[in-house]
Write a protein that holds these residues in place. Structure first.
Motif, PDB file in Angstrom:
ATOM      1  N   GLY A 164       9.894  14.987   1.799  1.00 56.30           N
ATOM      2  CA  GLY A 164       9.729  13.563   1.565  1.00 56.30           C
ATOM      3  C   GLY A 164       8.255  13.229   1.421  1.00 56.30           C
ATOM      4  O   GLY A 164       7.392  14.104   1.430  1.00 56.30           O
ATOM      5  N   ALA A 165       7.989  11.946   1.287  1.00 56.34           N
ATOM      6  CA  ALA A 165       6.608  11.499   1.090  1.00 56.34           C
ATOM      7  C   ALA A 165       5.788  11.667   2.357  1.00 56.34           C
ATOM      8  O   ALA A 165       6.312  11.639   3.462  1.00 56.34           O
ATOM      9  CB  ALA A 165       6.591  10.031   0.661  1.00 56.34           C
ATOM     10  N   VAL A 166       4.492  11.844   2.158  1.00 56.69           N
ATOM     11  CA  VAL A 166       3.545  11.937   3.269  1.00 56.69           C
ATOM     12  C   VAL A 166       2.538  10.800   3.110  1.00 56.69           C
ATOM     13  O   VAL A 166       1.911  10.661   2.052  1.00 56.69           O
ATOM     14  CB  VAL A 166       2.801  13.285   3.278  1.00 56.69           C
ATOM     15  N   ILE A 167       2.391  10.000   4.139  1.00 53.33           N
ATOM     16  CA  ILE A 167       1.506   8.846   4.090  1.00 53.33           C
ATOM     17  C   ILE A 167       0.349   9.057   5.057  1.00 53.33           C
ATOM     18  O   ILE A 167       0.548   9.428   6.215  1.00 53.33           O
ATOM     19  CB  ILE A 167       2.259   7.546   4.458  1.00 53.33           C
ATOM     20  N   ARG A 168      -0.853   8.799   4.574  1.00 55.64           N
ATOM     21  CA  ARG A 168      -2.035   8.908   5.418  1.00 55.64           C
ATOM     22  C   ARG A 168      -1.925   7.960   6.611  1.00 55.64           C
ATOM     23  O   ARG A 168      -1.596   6.789   6.449  1.00 55.64           O
ATOM     24  CB  ARG A 168      -3.287   8.557   4.614  1.00 55.64           C
ATOM     25  N   SER A 169      -2.194   8.470   7.790  1.00 56.17           N
ATOM     26  CA  SER A 169      -2.045   7.677   9.008  1.00 56.17           C
ATOM     27  C   SER A 169      -2.891   6.413   8.964  1.00 56.17           C
ATOM     28  O   SER A 169      -2.450   5.333   9.381  1.00 56.17           O
ATOM     29  CB  SER A 169      -2.434   8.515  10.235  1.00 56.17           C
ATOM     30  N   GLU A 170      -4.122   6.522   8.437  1.00 58.26           N
ATOM     31  CA  GLU A 170      -5.019   5.363   8.442  1.00 58.26           C
ATOM     32  C   GLU A 170      -4.565   4.261   7.499  1.00 58.26           C
ATOM     33  O   GLU A 170      -5.006   3.112   7.612  1.00 58.26           O
ATOM     34  CB  GLU A 170      -6.448   5.783   8.089  1.00 58.26           C
ATOM     35  N   LEU A 171      -3.655   4.608   6.555  1.00 63.39           N
ATOM     36  CA  LEU A 171      -3.162   3.587   5.631  1.00 63.39           C
ATOM     37  C   LEU A 171      -2.485   2.447   6.384  1.00 63.39           C
ATOM     38  O   LEU A 171      -2.618   1.276   6.010  1.00 63.39           O
ATOM     39  CB  LEU A 171      -2.166   4.211   4.646  1.00 63.39           C
ATOM     40  N   MET A 172      -1.767   2.787   7.454  1.00 64.30           N
ATOM     41  CA  MET A 172      -1.024   1.782   8.204  1.00 64.30           C
ATOM     42  C   MET A 172      -1.930   0.949   9.101  1.00 64.30           C
ATOM     43  O   MET A 172      -1.489  -0.049   9.673  1.00 64.30           O
ATOM     44  CB  MET A 172       0.069   2.456   9.038  1.00 64.30           C
ATOM     45  N   ASP A 173      -3.196   1.338   9.224  1.00 63.46           N
ATOM     46  CA  ASP A 173      -4.122   0.632  10.111  1.00 63.46           C
ATOM     47  C   ASP A 173      -5.035  -0.336   9.366  1.00 63.46           C
ATOM     48  O   ASP A 173      -6.001  -0.841   9.936  1.00 63.46           O
ATOM     49  CB  ASP A 173      -4.987   1.644  10.880  1.00 63.46           C
ATOM     50  N   GLY A 174      -4.747  -0.587   8.099  1.00 61.79           N
ATOM     51  CA  GLY A 174      -5.583  -1.488   7.324  1.00 61.79           C
ATOM     52  C   GLY A 174      -5.510  -2.918   7.843  1.00 61.79           C
ATOM     53  O   GLY A 174      -4.581  -3.309   8.543  1.00 61.79           O
ATOM     54  N   SER A 175      -6.506  -3.689   7.480  1.00 64.25           N
ATOM     55  CA  SER A 175      -6.611  -5.078   7.933  1.00 64.25           C
ATOM     56  C   SER A 175      -6.744  -6.007   6.734  1.00 64.25           C
ATOM     57  O   SER A 175      -7.684  -5.881   5.946  1.00 64.25           O
ATOM     58  CB  SER A 175      -7.825  -5.242   8.855  1.00 64.25           C
ATOM     59  N   ALA A 176      -5.814  -6.950   6.594  1.00 66.20           N
ATOM     60  CA  ALA A 176      -5.879  -7.921   5.505  1.00 66.20           C
ATOM     61  C   ALA A 176      -7.149  -8.768   5.613  1.00 66.20           C
ATOM     62  O   ALA A 176      -7.761  -9.121   4.604  1.00 66.20           O
ATOM     63  CB  ALA A 176      -4.645  -8.809   5.515  1.00 66.20           C
ATOM     64  N   ALA A 177      -7.548  -9.086   6.841  1.00 64.72           N
ATOM     65  CA  ALA A 177      -8.759  -9.894   7.052  1.00 64.72           C
ATOM     66  C   ALA A 177      -9.986  -9.152   6.524  1.00 64.72           C
ATOM     67  O   ALA A 177     -10.861  -9.745   5.879  1.00 64.72           O
ATOM     68  CB  ALA A 177      -8.924 -10.217   8.530  1.00 64.72           C
ATOM     69  N   LYS A 178     -10.075  -7.827   6.803  1.00 62.58           N
ATOM     70  CA  LYS A 178     -11.201  -7.046   6.290  1.00 62.58           C
ATOM     71  C   LYS A 178     -11.161  -6.974   4.766  1.00 62.58           C
ATOM     72  O   LYS A 178     -12.201  -6.981   4.103  1.00 62.58           O
ATOM     73  CB  LYS A 178     -11.182  -5.647   6.895  1.00 62.58           C
ATOM     74  N   GLY A 179      -9.942  -6.890   4.229  1.00 63.90           N
ATOM     75  CA  GLY A 179      -9.800  -6.876   2.780  1.00 63.90           C
ATOM     76  C   GLY A 179     -10.371  -8.134   2.149  1.00 63.90           C
ATOM     77  O   GLY A 179     -11.063  -8.085   1.123  1.00 63.90           O
ATOM     78  N   LYS A 180     -10.090  -9.281   2.758  1.00 63.97           N
ATOM     79  CA  LYS A 180     -10.616 -10.544   2.237  1.00 63.97           C
ATOM     80  C   LYS A 180     -12.143 -10.580   2.321  1.00 63.97           C
ATOM     81  O   LYS A 180     -12.820 -11.111   1.433  1.00 63.97           O
ATOM     82  CB  LYS A 180     -10.013 -11.727   2.998  1.00 63.97           C
ATOM     83  N   ALA A 264       1.879   5.622 -12.142  1.00 59.91           N
ATOM     84  CA  ALA A 264       3.010   6.057 -11.317  1.00 59.91           C
ATOM     85  C   ALA A 264       2.789   7.433 -10.707  1.00 59.91           C
ATOM     86  O   ALA A 264       3.716   8.243 -10.618  1.00 59.91           O
ATOM     87  CB  ALA A 264       4.300   6.029 -12.127  1.00 59.91           C
ATOM     88  N   GLY A 265       1.547   7.696 -10.272  1.00 55.04           N
ATOM     89  CA  GLY A 265       1.294   8.915  -9.517  1.00 55.04           C
ATOM     90  C   GLY A 265       2.046   8.884  -8.203  1.00 55.04           C
ATOM     91  O   GLY A 265       2.146   7.830  -7.556  1.00 55.04           O
ATOM     92  N   SER A 266       2.574  10.005  -7.783  1.00 50.89           N
ATOM     93  CA  SER A 266       3.450  10.063  -6.613  1.00 50.89           C
ATOM     94  C   SER A 266       2.785   9.543  -5.347  1.00 50.89           C
ATOM     95  O   SER A 266       3.377   8.754  -4.597  1.00 50.89           O
ATOM     96  CB  SER A 266       3.929  11.499  -6.394  1.00 50.89           C
ATOM     97  N   ASN A 267       1.553   9.972  -5.081  1.00 47.72           N
ATOM     98  CA  ASN A 267       0.893   9.552  -3.850  1.00 47.72           C
ATOM     99  C   ASN A 267       0.803   8.039  -3.751  1.00 47.72           C
ATOM    100  O   ASN A 267       1.115   7.436  -2.722  1.00 47.72           O
ATOM    101  CB  ASN A 267      -0.516  10.155  -3.757  1.00 47.72           C
ATOM    102  N   SER A 268       0.373   7.412  -4.832  1.00 48.34           N
ATOM    103  CA  SER A 268       0.164   5.965  -4.826  1.00 48.34           C
ATOM    104  C   SER A 268       1.469   5.199  -4.656  1.00 48.34           C
ATOM    105  O   SER A 268       1.560   4.276  -3.833  1.00 48.34           O
ATOM    106  CB  SER A 268      -0.518   5.522  -6.127  1.00 48.34           C
ATOM    107  N   ILE A 269       2.491   5.563  -5.422  1.00 45.97           N
ATOM    108  CA  ILE A 269       3.710   4.752  -5.376  1.00 45.97           C
ATOM    109  C   ILE A 269       4.414   4.862  -4.021  1.00 45.97           C
ATOM    110  O   ILE A 269       5.047   3.898  -3.569  1.00 45.97           O
ATOM    111  CB  ILE A 269       4.667   5.088  -6.541  1.00 45.97           C
ATOM    112  N   PHE A 270       4.282   6.004  -3.349  1.00 46.89           N
ATOM    113  CA  PHE A 270       4.876   6.104  -2.015  1.00 46.89           C
ATOM    114  C   PHE A 270       4.076   5.308  -0.988  1.00 46.89           C
ATOM    115  O   PHE A 270       4.634   4.823  -0.006  1.00 46.89           O
ATOM    116  CB  PHE A 270       5.021   7.564  -1.598  1.00 46.89           C
ATOM    117  N   GLU A 271       2.773   5.151  -1.213  1.00 46.41           N
ATOM    118  CA  GLU A 271       1.989   4.282  -0.334  1.00 46.41           C
ATOM    119  C   GLU A 271       2.416   2.823  -0.510  1.00 46.41           C
ATOM    120  O   GLU A 271       2.557   2.086   0.471  1.00 46.41           O
ATOM    121  CB  GLU A 271       0.496   4.453  -0.622  1.00 46.41           C
TER     122      GLU A 271
END
Length: 360
Positions: A164-180, A264-271
């Motif tokens: 199955g897909a593998v997702i980078r652990s830090e991806l789930m720790d992102g902050s919408a506030a930091k993005g803004k 539609a690269g696999s890594n990106s779409i699973f993220e």
């Protein structure tokens, strides 16, 4: 006591490097050392040195595997041969317990060298159908991991596993506030992220800029346009932020994003799937690729995770129609994505890789 070591390899595009970047700290947490083999001038050298500057990087010669006529097709086999000798020398000096390959043309001599030196070789294939480099490398592999179940019909069943897909652990720790903060957005408009891959996409970039006035009336736009593709004349455009390419910032930008337009690269779409972002996928056409992104996109469309538009259909008008439809179907797409099988973390994938290392 000296730690065991794993060599990672893969390159040519960011997609052939991102999983390796995520695995490096996880493998280190499992008490193994990591070294990297890549090309001298490929994107992998820049990405690995930026994200993991303490990892020893061994540059080898490599050719490019082309599906079209080029005079370089006659000289590149010699580069692959030189790369094979260089990879053997690296393996002889480092004595790794395993080699993990993410694919790309630079990985072929490394995988062959691993077989010659009797080092366990693990290959990871992200797309539905294996790429040319992995097809060449598979006979030398001890085990093959796939993302899609459908890939198992293309690989040797006796030595393959669908993880199955593998997702980078830090991806789930992102902050919408930091993005803004990164984008300097100060409104409550929904955010549309547009990305055309690490090299960018001229046709997608043009569709966005042709419709920029309409888009920015309804969205804040994050545009990842590729190296050399920033349009300085639009730098002061309200609700619009351009980047050539982002690395550490991506998790924050994705957490603030409401809708995504992407290849539609696999890594990106699973993220995008893991973060439940409604997506419009515009895969590379068969004229520009081997068709792997089309297969990825159609599978996501069939499962109700995405809308798909082929490049041949893309115009300024059809792009806006697709964006409006994406927004209208937001709830339907999110509901389908909520029912998807959860991905593996990079730590779980690292444990699977380590399980295939030798004990020597």
């Amino acid at each position: 006591m000296k730690k065991r070591k794993i060599i990672l390899t893969g390159g040519g595009t960011a997609g052939h490097v991102s999983l390796n970047q995520a695995l490096i700290p996880e493998i280190q947490n499992l008490d193994l050392d990591v070294e990297y083999i890549g090309s001298k001038n490929g994107i992998e050298k820049e990405l690995i040195r930026e994200s993991n500057p303490d990892i020893p990087y061994h540059a080898i010669a490599s050719g490019k595997l082309r599906r079209y006529f080029s005079m370089k097709n006659f000289t590149d086999p010699f580069r692959v041969g030189i790369g094979l000798i260089q990879a053997i020398n690296v393996i002889r000096k480092t004595k790794p317990a395993a080699i993990f390959s993410k694919g790309g043309f630079v990985s072929v001599p490394v995988v062959m060298a691993g077989k010659i030196m009797t080092v366990p070789v693990i290959i990871h294939e992200s797309d539905v159908s294996p790429g040319l480099a992995n097809k060449l490398a598979m006979p030398f592999a001890d085990h093959i991991f796939t993302v899609f179940k459908e890939t198992l019909k293309y690989v040797p069943a006796e030595k393959s596993t669908c993880t199955g897909a593998v997702i980078r652990s830090e991806l789930m720790d992102g902050s919408a506030a930091k993005g803004k903060e990164i984008c300097y957005f100060d409104n409550d408009l929904p955010v549309l992220m547009v990305m055309g891959g690490s090299q960018g996409s001229a046709i997608i970039n043009q569709a966005v800029r042709d419709n920029l006035k309409k888009l920015t009336e309804n969205f804040s736009i994050i545009h990842l346009c590729g190296k050399g593709n920033v349009d300085e004349s639009l730098s002061q455009q309200p609700n619009y932020r351009q980047f050539e390419y982002v690395t550490h910032e991506l998790s924050h930008l994705l957490h603030m994003t409401d809708f995504v337009v992407s290849r539609a690269g696999s890594n990106s779409i699973f993220e995008f799937l893991a973060l439940k972002k409604p997506m419009l996928l515009i895969p590379l056409s068969v004229q520009k690729s081997r068709g792997d992104q089309l297969l990825n996109a159609r599978l996501f469309e069939q499962q109700g995770f995405a809308h798909v538009m082929e490049e041949e259909e893309l115009t300024s008008e059809s792009f806006m129609q697709a964006i409006n439809r994406l927004r209208a179907d937001e709830d339907i797409l999110v509901d389908q994505m909520t029912q998807a099988e959860p991905p593996k973390t990079s730590y779980e994938m690292a444990k699977l890789v380590v399980a295939h290392t030798s004990k020597r």
